[in-house]
Design an enzyme around this catalytic site. Structure first.
Site, mmCIF file in Angstrom:
data_model
loop_
_atom_site.group_PDB
_atom_site.id
_atom_site.type_symbol
_atom_site.label_atom_id
_atom_site.label_comp_id
_atom_site.label_asym_id
_atom_site.label_seq_id
_atom_site.Cartn_x
_atom_site.Cartn_y
_atom_site.Cartn_z
ATOM 1 N N HIS A 53 0.847 -1.194 0.000
ATOM 2 C CA HIS A 53 0.000 0.000 0.000
ATOM 3 C C HIS A 53 0.886 1.249 0.000
ATOM 4 O O HIS A 53 1.989 1.239 0.551
ATOM 5 C CB HIS A 53 -0.904 0.021 1.226
ATOM 6 N N GLU A 55 0.832 4.086 1.613
ATOM 7 C CA GLU A 55 1.227 4.637 2.910
ATOM 8 C C GLU A 55 2.242 3.743 3.617
ATOM 9 O O GLU A 55 3.212 4.219 4.199
ATOM 10 C CB GLU A 55 0.008 4.825 3.824
ATOM 11 N N CYS A 83 -5.549 2.363 6.066
ATOM 12 C CA CYS A 83 -6.128 1.144 6.633
ATOM 13 C C CYS A 83 -5.395 0.800 7.933
ATOM 14 O O CYS A 83 -4.437 1.471 8.324
ATOM 15 C CB CYS A 83 -6.017 -0.003 5.628
ATOM 16 N N CYS A 86 -1.619 0.206 7.329
ATOM 17 C CA CYS A 86 -0.888 1.434 7.030
ATOM 18 C C CYS A 86 -0.810 2.351 8.241
ATOM 19 O O CYS A 86 0.214 2.987 8.483
ATOM 20 C CB CYS A 86 -1.520 2.146 5.844
#
Length: 157
Positions: A53, A55, A83, A86
């Site tokens: 992801h 981030e 999320c 992250c």
């Protein structure tokens, strides 16, 4: 600080991720003066990294390049609320501020039960409330939602 330009840049990165065949997420890291020091588009699909992801990847890279003290004064601006994974990566990297454009709950409405992105219904503020650090969180910013949604249209069908 005006976070809108950084959120719009994160939205541009999410469009780049989508164009490259990835899910549409992007993030930027800014220092205390507002200078963008790192950028990251989502890489999870083409790189086959489950933690890819935007981030999480940005936080991991930044933690290798910068001191924990420096990162505490930085801000991670991301297109969509981080999320759980992250948020944890940002926490452990010691990045002191999170800014997001669109809520993860809104993302969940878009993705539904799409197996490519089994989105949590768990706000980052709730996760951070159980930690020992006082990470600041700002968002959502409705004025950038249209720019963020642009990359998501048709992605989750």
């Amino acid at each position: 600080m005006d976070y809108i330009p950084y959120l719009l840049r994160a939205a541009e990165l999410s469009e780049q991720a989508r164009a490259a065949g990835n899910t549409p997420f992007g993030a930027v890291l800014i220092d205390e003066n507002g200078t963008i020091i790192e950028e990251q588009a989502n890489i999870e699909i083409t790189e086959k990294i489950c933690t890819g992801h935007a981030e999480c990847s940005l936080a991991a890279r930044a933690s290798h390049k910068y001191s924990r003290e420096f990162l505490w004064n930085c801000t991670l601006c991301t297109s969509v609320e981080p999320c759980a994974m992250c948020t944890g990566a940002i926490y452990w990297a010691n990045i002191g501020t999170i800014v997001y454009g669109m809520e993860e709950r809104k993302l969940l409405q878009l993705t539904g039960n799409n197996e490519q992105n089994p989105t949590f219904d768990l706000p980052c503020r709730e996760i951070l409330a159980h930690g020992q650090k006082k990470i600041r969180v700002f968002g959502p910013f409705p004025e950038v939602e249209a720019a963020i949604l642009k990359a998501h249209r048709g992605c989750w069908n």
